[in-house]
Design a protein around this motif. Structure first.
Motif, PDB file in Angstrom:
ATOM      1  N   ILE A  13       3.992 -10.057   7.774  1.00 18.26           N
ATOM      2  CA  ILE A  13       3.470 -10.384   6.332  1.00 18.26           C
ATOM      3  C   ILE A  13       2.888  -9.506   5.544  1.00 18.26           C
ATOM      4  N   GLN A  14       2.946  -9.034   4.540  1.00 17.54           N
ATOM      5  CA  GLN A  14       2.298  -8.259   3.546  1.00 17.54           C
ATOM      6  C   GLN A  14       1.537  -8.979   2.462  1.00 17.54           C
ATOM      7  N   VAL A  15       0.317  -9.070   2.091  1.00 22.61           N
ATOM      8  CA  VAL A  15      -0.172  -9.593   1.092  1.00 22.61           C
ATOM      9  C   VAL A  15       0.006  -9.024  -0.180  1.00 22.61           C
ATOM     10  N   ALA A  16       0.460  -9.758  -1.305  1.00 19.89           N
ATOM     11  CA  ALA A  16       0.584  -8.944  -2.525  1.00 19.89           C
ATOM     12  C   ALA A  16      -0.034 -10.094  -3.411  1.00 19.89           C
ATOM     13  N   PHE A  17       0.039  -9.387  -4.846  1.00 17.37           N
ATOM     14  CA  PHE A  17      -0.384 -10.357  -5.989  1.00 17.37           C
ATOM     15  C   PHE A  17       0.874 -10.866  -6.435  1.00 17.37           C
ATOM     16  N   ASP A  18       0.956 -12.017  -6.926  1.00 13.97           N
ATOM     17  CA  ASP A  18       2.203 -12.395  -7.879  1.00 13.97           C
ATOM     18  C   ASP A  18       2.197 -11.919  -9.178  1.00 13.97           C
ATOM     19  N   ARG A  19       3.175 -12.291  -9.720  1.00 15.93           N
ATOM     20  CA  ARG A  19       3.328 -11.693 -11.248  1.00 15.93           C
ATOM     21  C   ARG A  19       2.002 -12.361 -12.202  1.00 15.93           C
ATOM     22  N   ALA A  20       1.853 -13.548 -12.131  1.00 12.66           N
ATOM     23  CA  ALA A  20       0.729 -14.058 -13.169  1.00 12.66           C
ATOM     24  C   ALA A  20      -0.521 -13.651 -12.644  1.00 12.66           C
TER      25      ALA A  20
END
Length: 112
Positions: A13-20
């Motif tokens: 799993i890669q941690v990412a920022f969501d759009r908001a």
């Protein structure tokens, strides 16, 4: 015959920022660029954390790093604002209060 190696059942799993979240961070970045404070940024996505780093100049250490670490969600909060020397300036469960010290600095810059 040969040995058959099964595929892993789940990809890392890669941690990412969501759009908001990314919109809020980039909005702050744009205002700091307009004020002449920042000139460059970098984004890093990894297994443990997603990091947004803000630079005064590209050749320096980042002035601030905004980190999202979901593993700390139930403990100290998944968001952290880290200063230039690696000191955690603010930590919390929500992005807004973590970005508040930088936004206050922006208000002081405009006021001067």
């Amino acid at each position: 015959m040969g040995i058959v190696t099964p595929f892993p059942s789940q990809a890392p799993i890669q941690v990412a920022f969501d759009r908001a979240e990314l919109q809020r961070i980039l909005d702050l970045y744009g205002r700091m660029v307009a004020a002449g404070r920042w000139r460059d940024y970098a984004i890093q996505f990894g297994k443990d954390a997603a990091v947004f780093a803000c630079f005064r100049r590209a050749a320096e250490r980042p002035e601030y790093r905004i980190e999202k670490r979901p593993a700390l969600r139930q403990k100290q909060g998944e968001w952290a604002l880290i200063g230039e020397h690696g000191v955690v300036l603010k930590r919390g469960h929500e992005l807004g209060p973590v970005l508040a010290p930088v936004e206050r600095k922006l208000l002081k810059l405009v006021d001067e």
